[in-house]
Design a protein around this motif. Structure first.
Motif, PDB file in Angstrom:
ATOM      1  N   THR A   1       4.657   4.554  -6.754  1.00 22.98           N
ATOM      2  CA  THR A   1       5.878   4.071  -7.363  1.00 22.98           C
ATOM      3  C   THR A   1       5.701   2.394  -7.414  1.00 22.98           C
ATOM      4  N   SER A   2       6.809   1.883  -8.006  1.00 22.69           N
ATOM      5  CA  SER A   2       6.539   0.481  -8.576  1.00 22.69           C
ATOM      6  C   SER A   2       6.923  -0.409  -7.033  1.00 22.69           C
ATOM      7  N   GLN A   3       6.240  -1.502  -7.388  1.00 20.73           N
ATOM      8  CA  GLN A   3       6.246  -2.528  -6.260  1.00 20.73           C
ATOM      9  C   GLN A   3       7.650  -2.752  -5.906  1.00 20.73           C
ATOM     10  N   ARG A   4       8.509  -2.749  -6.929  1.00 15.21           N
ATOM     11  CA  ARG A   4       9.861  -3.038  -6.962  1.00 15.21           C
ATOM     12  C   ARG A   4      10.776  -2.240  -6.105  1.00 15.21           C
ATOM     13  N   THR A   5      10.391  -1.141  -5.829  1.00 15.74           N
ATOM     14  CA  THR A   5      11.054  -0.068  -5.235  1.00 15.74           C
ATOM     15  C   THR A   5      11.382  -0.547  -3.833  1.00 15.74           C
ATOM     16  N   ALA A   6      12.525  -0.466  -3.519  1.00 14.57           N
ATOM     17  CA  ALA A   6      13.212  -0.896  -2.187  1.00 14.57           C
ATOM     18  C   ALA A   6      12.783  -0.172  -1.102  1.00 14.57           C
ATOM     19  N   VAL A   7      12.687  -0.754   0.003  1.00 11.85           N
ATOM     20  CA  VAL A   7      12.381   0.056   1.316  1.00 11.85           C
ATOM     21  C   VAL A   7      13.514   0.125   2.188  1.00 11.85           C
ATOM     22  N   GLU A   8      13.858   1.389   2.480  1.00 11.67           N
ATOM     23  CA  GLU A   8      15.249   1.684   3.098  1.00 11.67           C
ATOM     24  C   GLU A   8      15.169   1.259   4.522  1.00 11.67           C
ATOM     25  N   TYR A   9      13.882   1.540   5.290  1.00 10.74           N
ATOM     26  CA  TYR A   9      13.627   1.404   6.624  1.00 10.74           C
ATOM     27  C   TYR A   9      12.415   0.940   6.924  1.00 10.74           C
ATOM     28  N   LEU A  10      12.087  -0.025   7.762  1.00 13.02           N
ATOM     29  CA  LEU A  10      10.596  -0.568   7.913  1.00 13.02           C
ATOM     30  C   LEU A  10      10.782  -0.940   9.545  1.00 13.02           C
ATOM     31  N   LYS A  11       9.583  -0.181  10.051  1.00 16.34           N
ATOM     32  CA  LYS A  11       9.691  -0.402  11.621  1.00 16.34           C
ATOM     33  C   LYS A  11       8.080  -1.073  11.840  1.00 16.34           C
ATOM     34  N   ILE A  12       8.111  -2.270  12.430  1.00 22.75           N
ATOM     35  CA  ILE A  12       7.004  -3.045  12.570  1.00 22.75           C
ATOM     36  C   ILE A  12       6.667  -3.163  14.183  1.00 22.75           C
ATOM     37  N   SER A  13       5.452  -2.647  14.531  1.00 22.43           N
ATOM     38  CA  SER A  13       5.069  -2.982  15.992  1.00 22.43           C
ATOM     39  C   SER A  13       4.013  -3.699  16.107  1.00 22.43           C
ATOM     40  N   GLY A  14       4.111  -4.833  17.073  1.00 20.63           N
ATOM     41  CA  GLY A  14       3.045  -5.796  17.196  1.00 20.63           C
ATOM     42  C   GLY A  14       3.254  -6.588  18.357  1.00 20.63           C
ATOM     43  N   THR A  15       2.269  -7.415  18.800  1.00 20.83           N
ATOM     44  CA  THR A  15       2.555  -8.262  19.895  1.00 20.83           C
ATOM     45  C   THR A  15       3.714  -9.164  19.873  1.00 20.83           C
TER      46      THR A  15
ATOM     47  N   ARG B   1       0.623  -1.227   0.111  1.00 28.61           N
ATOM     48  CA  ARG B   1      -0.116   0.038   0.010  1.00 28.61           C
ATOM     49  C   ARG B   1       0.918   1.047  -0.066  1.00 28.61           C
ATOM     50  N   SER B   2       1.847   1.321   0.928  1.00 24.93           N
ATOM     51  CA  SER B   2       2.879   2.504   0.829  1.00 24.93           C
ATOM     52  C   SER B   2       3.335   2.564  -0.391  1.00 24.93           C
ATOM     53  N   LYS B   3       3.774   1.556  -1.142  1.00 23.33           N
ATOM     54  CA  LYS B   3       4.410   1.836  -2.595  1.00 23.33           C
ATOM     55  C   LYS B   3       3.465   2.284  -3.396  1.00 23.33           C
ATOM     56  N   THR B   4       2.304   1.987  -3.520  1.00 24.32           N
ATOM     57  CA  THR B   4       1.209   2.327  -4.396  1.00 24.32           C
ATOM     58  C   THR B   4       0.746   3.896  -3.946  1.00 24.32           C
ATOM     59  N   GLU B   5       0.778   4.119  -2.705  1.00 27.65           N
ATOM     60  CA  GLU B   5       0.354   5.295  -2.194  1.00 27.65           C
ATOM     61  C   GLU B   5       1.689   6.460  -2.509  1.00 27.65           C
ATOM     62  N   GLY B   6       2.684   5.926  -2.472  1.00 28.15           N
ATOM     63  CA  GLY B   6       4.008   6.503  -3.019  1.00 28.15           C
ATOM     64  C   GLY B   6       4.151   6.745  -4.506  1.00 28.15           C
TER      65      GLY B   6
ATOM     66  N   THR C   1       1.102  -2.323  13.625  1.00 31.50           N
ATOM     67  CA  THR C   1       1.315  -0.886  12.874  1.00 31.50           C
ATOM     68  C   THR C   1       2.949  -0.932  12.254  1.00 31.50           C
ATOM     69  N   VAL C   2       2.929  -0.285  11.002  1.00 31.80           N
ATOM     70  CA  VAL C   2       3.955  -0.389  10.462  1.00 31.80           C
ATOM     71  C   VAL C   2       4.338   1.143   9.876  1.00 31.80           C
ATOM     72  N   GLU C   3       5.644   1.209   9.759  1.00 30.48           N
ATOM     73  CA  GLU C   3       6.224   2.542   9.322  1.00 30.48           C
ATOM     74  C   GLU C   3       7.316   2.216   8.314  1.00 30.48           C
ATOM     75  N   ILE C   4       7.119   2.965   7.297  1.00 34.77           N
ATOM     76  CA  ILE C   4       7.910   2.846   5.964  1.00 34.77           C
ATOM     77  C   ILE C   4       8.756   3.890   5.536  1.00 34.77           C
ATOM     78  N   ARG C   5       9.970   3.426   5.293  1.00 36.53           N
ATOM     79  CA  ARG C   5      10.633   4.845   4.398  1.00 36.53           C
ATOM     80  C   ARG C   5      10.877   4.080   3.221  1.00 36.53           C
ATOM     81  N   LEU C   6      10.561   4.646   1.895  1.00 36.43           N
ATOM     82  CA  LEU C   6      10.904   3.934   0.895  1.00 36.43           C
ATOM     83  C   LEU C   6      12.187   4.647   0.296  1.00 36.43           C
ATOM     84  N   ALA C   7      13.101   4.040  -0.428  1.00 38.10           N
ATOM     85  CA  ALA C   7      14.279   4.485  -1.106  1.00 38.10           C
ATOM     86  C   ALA C   7      13.906   5.550  -2.146  1.00 38.10           C
TER      87      ALA C   7
END
Length: 862
Positions: free
Chosen positions: A804-818, A797-802, A852-858
RNA sequence: GGGCGCUUAGCUCAGUUGGUUAGAGCAUCUCUUUUACAAGGAGAGGGUCGGGGGUUCGAAUCCCUCAGCGCCCACCA
């Protein structure tokens, strides 16, 4: 299990659905996958009482729809290892064929003529206008019927094969063929011997155009315009008139009484007295009867012989005389009833003689108006009128001698036993049983089986003629069983010769044929060779399932139960699978008359047979369903996807086929698949092909979109983790192809053939054990899949909202969960990393339910 | 008049014993040529589950009631 046979796969460079039908149909014929194995034991046989389609028209979408349902179930049981008894029959018996033959060859049937062995029809489909049809004997006529139906049957067989029906064509029967004739006549003679069939002179519903009797089950009501006429009957005691209302004033000459309700104070003084019919001066009694309705018309009704079925009841219960004025051609008879005696009355009747019922009505209204016996003007109305379902004019009721089979319509105890047989069936869907009960409870008379037509199975009887040339109906001459089938119009009873036909002291053949349902009611016996192969019959009867449409529960289903009850003291099947109708896209019942209806053949060509089957099997059992090319497009898409994903999986190299799936996500996927297998198996056992499709398809798209994407990179690797994914992929593919096989037989056989030596349709059907038996399962597999899919979905979803292509690299991903959720993520971190193009990942524990997920795309490389 | 079925997103429909935020496909819109598949793929928007009442901690789901649609049967003066 052998997920990965050790052979070179034959995966095409560019997989295609084009022309796969012709290829696999030929292949299946060659290896005989549909052949019924009659050596199997009863428990290992699944027998189907296929509906024999009428071949007088063309295959229509409703048939494509319902036959596909049955075929899917048949294929399921075949994969389960049953020997499937799946015959086809052609219902070439009956009126539709007669009509075509008359028009095609320019002939008509005269059953009193004798057979001419050297007869050739005057025309072959090119009958000139104005040609007067040539009368021919019944055997000659039947020969032409057989000739013409054979042409149509070839077309039907081709289309059914193209649809992928896994019928065993060696079991083919026809409802006019020798075996059907013999079966039908033998069953009739058995009914006669046991007293279940009888003949009787009685009022009979009659179609004046077809000139045949018609059974209750073949009636339909149509709203027709009519008019109420107020007519005065003079009281015999001279104290004024009695006014009646009728929509059929033309029947006054056949009036035999008036009736009113016993509690109707207005008419109590008249009961037991007489009135005089207008115009015809006949004294008729006034009777009391419960069926007369106080609030209808003037509350007092004219009883005629016969205007409607209520007249028949009054006539019978009040012992009224018979005054017939309508002939079997629908015209007023030349002779007036004996009760009409005055010169004025006779002269009036003469004005009606020879007229149609409609013309007679016009005349009589004019006469009544002139005589002053019509009060006021006719008041127009519309009312339901009984028609033969194939007929064009209202039915009349005539008195005639007919054959009946007892169906409980006149016998409550017998009726209960037929209701009981209904409860012995498993109905699919269950509520269809109400239609059966409803019908049986509403029966008002026995089943009339004789028809005054030609192309059908003759009543196998002759009658002695006495010195006055009168037939002795009470002691019919019967053929012996080894003489069957017989045609009494050309065959001669034992002890007589042809020269004695029709002469005093000789004999006469019964010229009637049996109703088409009288033969169709024996399809299990005909297909199962009750008369000539007892061993086979014992193996297939009672059959496992009768598939059919709901509008013929009252005819075909009920009559089959009647015959089976009499002949075998059992229900004819274990299950009744009732299909719905096809509706136009605007949700009206699909009509053949609409000019631009697409033909099944065009759809097979355009979308492929599997796509058409996809549309058919996506409808819940028994539900009326809209015709939808959109659904066929979706089906084609599914078939294409199956080609492509099969190509992908089979392109992955198997290093070691003895490995067991061990990675948590691989195991969880297989567990989910095993669940689908379990549900699908139960659903198929309950004839719910639609649920199988729904569950399998839902899994399949998830498998392609999420699972394959996740494990793709790992599967190309050569590590131990890789082997787990590869085996899981192969095992899932193997299972999915088999799950789809009964529904989409062509594409599944195609993709199966790329890597498996035998036909997929010979099974085995997948089992959950087969998928999981060497696997250590986890209780929380579903949660794992759910959690991983959710993270994957966040990333996408982040890539679509950004934008950009689904191939785009993700520089940083923070996942919060149980903690649990993070464990799941960790267990397939590498897959997630590969599928999402992730680099730096941070996992944070929190105590909310939602991830919850926090994403920074390359930065976009472009 | 009797019986049966249906009423959920713009359309066609799932929703199995009552249980997370009601789902799918199509259609619409956005993004995306990606090495199984562009006849692809990824996403978004869109629903007071026909109305009303009740049972329950909790109802699309069970009960009552009303309405609409469809079918079967009956009625045919």
């Amino acid at each position: 299990m052998n997920d990965t046979p050790d052979r070179k796969y034959l995966v095409p460079e560019k997989p295609t659905l084009d022309n796969i039908e012709a290829h696999w149909i030929a292949n299946w014929d060659q290896i005989g996958i549909n052949a019924f194995d009659r050596g199997a034991t009863r428990e290992n046989i699944f027998s189907i009482d296929t509906p024999p389609p009428s071949v007088s028209g063309s295959l229509h979408m409703g048939q494509v729809f319902s036959y596909t349902h049955t075929d899917a179930v048949a294929r399921f049981w075949r994969m389960r290892g049953k020997s499937v008894f799946y015959p086809m029959g052609w219902d070439d018996n009956g009126l539709p064929t007669e009509r075509r033959v008359q028009n095609y060859f320019g002939v008509s049937c005269d059953p009193s003529m004798s057979f001419n062995p050297s007869f050739a029809p005057p025309f072959n489909g090119d009958v000139p206008k104005g040609h007067r049809s040539v009368a021919i004997s019944r055997p000659n006529f039947i020969q032409l019927c057989e000739q013409l139906t054979q042409q149509d049957e070839k077309v039907f067989e081709y289309l059914f094969r193209r649809l992928g029906l896994s019928v065993d064509w060696s079991l083919l029967y026809t409802t006019i063929g020798d075996r059907a004739r013999q079966t039908s006549q033998q069953a009739f003679l058995n009914n006669l011997a046991r007293g279940e069939a009888y003949s009787q002179e009685a009022p009979t519903l009659w179609d004046v155009d077809f000139r045949t009797a018609v059974a209750q089950a073949e009636l339909e009501d149509r709203e027709r315009p009519g008019a109420y006429h107020s007519i005065a009957f003079a009281r015999s005691d001279g104290i004024g008139d009695v006014l009646i209302e009728t929509t059929r004033p033309e029947l006054i000459a056949s009036c035999v009484a008036l009736v009113a309700h016993p509690d109707d104070a207005r008419y109590v003084p008249l009961f037991g007295r007489t009135v005089r019919t207008p115009l015809f001066d006949v004294e008729v009694p006034v009777h009391a009867h419960e069926l007369a309705q106080i609030d209808k018309g003037t509350g007092i009704a004219m009883v005629c012989t016969f205007g409607d079925l209520t007249d028949v009841i009054w006539w019978r219960e009040l012992n009224l005389p018979t005054r017939v004025i309508v002939g079997r051609d629908g015209r007023i008879l030349a002779e007036s009833p004996e009760a009409i005696t005055t010169p004025r009355a006779k002269e009036t009747f003469a004005q009606l003689a020879g007229k149609t019922v409609k013309q007679a009505q016009t005349t009589i209204v004019e006469l009544l108006r002139t005589s002053g016996e019509l009060h006021g003007e006719p008041r127009p109305t519309t009312h339901p009128v009984k028609f033969y379902e194939r007929g064009e004019r209202p039915l009349e009721i005539v008195s005639s001698r007919q054959w009946y089979i007892r169906n409980g319509g006149r016998d409550p105890a017998l009726r209960d036993s037929f209701l009981q047989r209904g409860t012995e069936l498993a109905w699919h869907p269950e509520f269809m049983e109400h239609r059966y009960d409803n019908w049986v409870e509403g029966l008002i008379g026995d089943w009339l089986i004789s028809r005054q037509r030609f192309f059908g199975i003759p009543i196998p009887l002759w009658y002695r003629l006495d010195a006055n040339n009168e037939p002795d109906y009470d002691n019919p001459l019967k053929p012996s069983l080894d003489q069957l089938p017989v045609d009494p119009s050309s065959d001669v009873p034992t002890g007589f010769d042809e020269s004695q036909r029709g002469i005093a002291g000789g004999f006469a053949g019964d010229l009637d044929i049996m109703d088409t349902w009288a033969t169709s009611s024996l399809t299990p016996q005909i297909a199962g060779r009750w008369i000539d192969d007892h061993e086979l019959f014992a193996r297939v009867f009672p059959m496992d399932v009768r598939p059919q449409a709901h509008e013929i529960i009252r005819t075909w289903l009920f009559s089959t139960i009647v015959r089976s009850h009499y002949e075998h003291s059992s229900a004819p099947w274990k299950n009744a699978a009732i299909s719905g109708w096809i509706l136009d896209p605007d949700r009206k019942k699909m009509s053949k008359s609409k000019g631009n209806t697409v033909t099944p053949f065009e759809l097979f060509e355009k979308y492929g047979s599997d796509a058409v089957r996809y549309w058919a099997t996506s409808a819940r059992p028994g539900v009326d369903t809209a015709f939808s090319e959109e659904q066929m497009k979706v089906g084609r898409k599914l078939a294409t996807k199956l080609l492509n994903v099969s190509k992908f999986v089979l392109g992955v190299e198997v290093v070691d086929s003895r490995v067991t799936p061990s990675e948590p996500i691989d195991v969880a996927m297989l567990q989910r698949l095993a669940q689908v297998v379990t549900e699908s198996t139960v659903a198929f056992e309950n004839f719910d092909y639609a649920r199988v499709l729904e569950r399998t398809e839902a899994f399949f798209w998830w498998f392609c979109d999420d699972y394959v994407e996740l494990v793709k990179t790992r599967a190309y690797d050569t590590t131990a983790q890789s082997a787990s994914a590869v085996i899981a992929l192969y095992r899932a593919l193997n299972t999915l192809q088999r799950l789809f096989a009964p529904l989409l037989p062509f594409v599944t056989e195609e993709v199966w053939s790329w890597w498996q030596p035998e036909s997929i349709h010979l099974g085995p059907w997948p089992t959950s054990d087969g998928i999981l038996d060497d696997v250590v399962s986890h209780d929380d597999g579903e949660q794992l899949l759910f959690t991983v899919s959710e993270v994957l979905s966040h990333i996408r979803r982040s890539k679509t909202e950004g934008k950009t292509s689904q191939r785009t690299a993700v520089e940083y991903l923070k996942i919060s969960g149980t903690a649990n959720q993070l464990n799941f993520i960790n267990s397939c971190m590498d897959d997630l990393r590969n599928a999402g193009g992730l680099s730096k990942i941070e996992l944070v524990t929190h105590d909310q339910d939602a991830i919850t997920v926090e994403i920074r795309l390359a930065p976009n490389s472009r």
